[in-house]
Motif scaffolding. Structure first.
Motif, short mmCIF file in Angstrom:
data_model
loop_
_atom_site.label_atom_id
_atom_site.label_comp_id
_atom_site.label_asym_id
_atom_site.label_seq_id
_atom_site.Cartn_x
_atom_site.Cartn_y
_atom_site.Cartn_z
N PRO A 143 0.81 -1.23 0.00
CA PRO A 143 0.00 0.00 0.00
C PRO A 143 0.83 1.27 0.00
O PRO A 143 0.45 2.27 -0.62
N HIS A 144 1.99 1.26 0.67
CA HIS A 144 2.83 2.45 0.71
C HIS A 144 3.41 2.75 -0.67
O HIS A 144 3.41 3.90 -1.13
N ARG A 145 3.89 1.71 -1.34
CA ARG A 145 4.47 1.92 -2.67
C ARG A 145 3.38 2.28 -3.68
O ARG A 145 3.59 3.13 -4.55
N LEU A 146 2.23 1.65 -3.57
CA LEU A 146 1.13 1.97 -4.47
C LEU A 146 0.71 3.43 -4.29
O LEU A 146 0.49 4.15 -5.28
N LEU A 147 0.61 3.88 -3.04
CA LEU A 147 0.25 5.27 -2.76
C LEU A 147 1.28 6.22 -3.35
O LEU A 147 0.93 7.22 -4.00
N GLY A 148 2.57 5.91 -3.16
CA GLY A 148 3.61 6.77 -3.69
C GLY A 148 3.58 6.85 -5.21
O GLY A 148 3.70 7.93 -5.79
N VAL A 149 3.37 5.72 -5.87
CA VAL A 149 3.34 5.70 -7.34
C VAL A 149 2.13 6.46 -7.86
O VAL A 149 2.22 7.22 -8.84
N SER A 208 3.41 17.23 -5.38
CA SER A 208 2.98 15.84 -5.23
C SER A 208 4.11 14.87 -5.55
O SER A 208 4.25 13.83 -4.90
N ILE A 209 4.90 15.20 -6.55
CA ILE A 209 6.02 14.34 -6.92
C ILE A 209 7.05 14.26 -5.79
O ILE A 209 7.54 13.18 -5.44
N VAL A 210 7.35 15.42 -5.21
CA VAL A 210 8.29 15.44 -4.08
C VAL A 210 7.74 14.63 -2.92
O VAL A 210 8.46 13.84 -2.28
N LEU A 211 6.45 14.79 -2.63
CA LEU A 211 5.82 14.04 -1.55
C LEU A 211 5.87 12.54 -1.81
O LEU A 211 6.17 11.75 -0.90
N ALA A 212 5.59 12.13 -3.04
CA ALA A 212 5.58 10.71 -3.38
C ALA A 212 6.96 10.09 -3.19
O ALA A 212 7.08 8.98 -2.64
N PHE A 213 7.99 10.78 -3.63
CA PHE A 213 9.34 10.24 -3.44
C PHE A 213 9.68 10.16 -1.96
O PHE A 213 10.33 9.21 -1.51
N GLY A 214 9.22 11.14 -1.19
CA GLY A 214 9.46 11.10 0.25
C GLY A 214 8.80 9.90 0.90
O GLY A 214 9.40 9.24 1.77
N ILE A 215 7.59 9.55 0.46
CA ILE A 215 6.90 8.38 1.00
C ILE A 215 7.67 7.10 0.70
O ILE A 215 7.88 6.25 1.57
N LEU A 216 8.12 6.96 -0.55
CA LEU A 216 8.84 5.74 -0.94
C LEU A 216 10.21 5.67 -0.27
O LEU A 216 10.66 4.59 0.12
N ALA A 217 10.87 6.82 -0.15
CA ALA A 217 12.19 6.82 0.49
C ALA A 217 12.05 6.43 1.97
O ALA A 217 12.86 5.65 2.49
N TYR A 218 11.03 6.96 2.62
CA TYR A 218 10.80 6.62 4.02
C TYR A 218 10.45 5.14 4.17
O TYR A 218 10.93 4.45 5.08
N ASP A 219 9.63 4.65 3.26
CA ASP A 219 9.25 3.24 3.29
C ASP A 219 10.47 2.34 3.08
O ASP A 219 10.62 1.31 3.73
#
Length: 399
Positions: free
Chosen positions: A165-171, A383-394
């Motif tokens: 779910p985290h990766r799906l949300l980020g993508v 949104s792009i910056v936020l998405a990368f932040g989510i995936l990097a944190y994950d």
């Protein structure tokens, strides 16, 4: 497990982060220079530019080996023997469970892989080189980098893994942000030329979308089949491992396996694991060699058929710009292949979406396109910056 080893597993250490930064800057520079040479300088020969740029990849491994020779105690002989050993261990039939008979160097397997990698990288790249002359540079960059979405789809489809779910949300956030940048731009043409410009841009967008789908598949297949599974930098992405561990290795944890590997290396003089980025740069150079040897053929054919007349660059500025495109293109693609091994295709491709933000900013500043800045484009970049932040944190959590 030591903290140093833990960092290497999840982030690839400072070299990977630095390489990621370099890749972003190199891609933005390559994009702007490619558009400049084909529009402002009028040298509209995308295939010839593509051939020159991708042939220059062959310099990456020799330069890396020369750097290691100059800055470390590794000799050329040790580097050569270590590379040959890595190729033998990774691509020989023994790696697939065939243990009988002597080890035979897997020349055909490596050749076949390099040809497939060359095709997988060349077709999307060529479409990109053509599309950048037909559509706005921000559009091309945004659509190209939606390969993050397709990389995730192909990862699920090819490897039959459970949806994270985290990766799906980020993508999803990253893809939505990219689309917001595209469709959030202000009108850039007047009423007279709007219809013609939109038709040309549509063709360029469709070509870029096809390139994005192909590159998404290439990233996943590269990670599965080409990356060395025993490099410390790639251990975080175990979901991509295609080789089953031996019964002996299954009983050891990561630290014990690393100690065993170092012990074997001391006994036979082989460098294990290979220096950071050396093996991906070898593959990058082999792709460049394959491009140089095989893909010159369409150049005279396109000229003979009258599709694209052959023409050498005109003027010192054009030669210099193409040289800069070759340098930045080589740096980006070599960095990207290293990062594919370190972070995997999903995180790497979403990370490269940050190039949209940088290209958008550079296009506004250097391309005098300040009027294209809208609320939607700013929200898309955020949104792009936020998405990368989510995936990097994950990824840092080791999910």
């Amino acid at each position: 497990m030591s903290s140093q080893h833990h960092a290497a597993v999840h982030l690839g250490g400072k070299p990977a982060v630095a390489l990621f930064t370099v890749a972003l800057v190199a891609f933005v520079a390559e994009t702007q220079l490619t558009q400049y040479v084909q529009t402002s300088l009028g040298f509209r020969h995308p295939y010839l530019i593509f051939y020159i740029v991708h042939s220059s990849f062959l310099l990456m491994f020799p330069l890396h080996a020369l750097y290691l020779y100059a800055t470390s105690q590794h000799t050329f002989e040790a580097l050569r023997d270590s590379i040959l050993d890595a190729l033998l261990q990774h691509f020989s039939p023994k790696a697939e469970g065939i243990t009988q008979g002597p080890s035979i160097f897997p020349t055909w397997r490596i050749t076949r892989l390099v040809i497939f990698l060359t095709i997988g990288m060349s077709v999307p790249s060529l479409l990109w080189f053509v599309a950048v002359t037909m559509a706005p540079v921000t559009d091309v960059t945004a659509l190209w980098n939606t390969n993050a979405f397709f990389a995730y789809i192909f990862t699920i489809s090819f490897l039959k893994i459970q949806v994270d779910p985290h990766r799906l949300l980020g993508v999803v956030i990253a893809t939505a942000g990219a689309l917001a940048v595209i469709y959030g731009e202000a009108d850039k043409t007047d009423a007279v030329s709007a219809q013609q410009a939109s038709t040309t841009a549509l063709i360029g967008d469709l070509m870029t979308l096809a390139a994005s789908v192909g590159y998404g598949a290439y990233q996943v297949l590269y990670k599965v089949y080409a990356v060395l599974p025993n490099d410390p930098e790639v251990q975080a992405e175990r979901r991509y491992s295609r080789l089953a561990p031996s019964a002996e290795d299954a009983l050891m944890d990561d630290d014990e396996a690393a100690v065993m590997e170092e012990s074997r290396a001391l006994n036979d003089g082989i460098i294990r694991p290979l220096p950071f980025g050396l093996f991906p740069n070898l593959l990058t150079s082999l792709i460049g060699l394959c491009t140089c040897v095989l893909l010159w053929v369409p150049v005279p054919l396109l000229d003979a058929w009258g599709v694209v007349p052959f023409e050498l660059p005109h003027g010192v500025r054009t030669y210099f710009t193409i040289l800069c495109i070759a340098i930045t293109g080589s740096i980006f693609n070599a960095s990207f292949m290293v990062l594919l091994g370190v972070w995997g295709p999903i995180v790497t491709s979403v990370g490269n979406l940050l190039t949209i933000v940088l290209v958008f900013a550079s296009d506004a500043v250097f391309g005098n396109a300040v009027e294209t800045i809208t609320v939607w484009s700013l929200l898309g970049c955020g949104s792009i910056v936020l998405a990368f932040g989510i995936l990097a944190y994950d990824m840092m959590k080791g999910r």
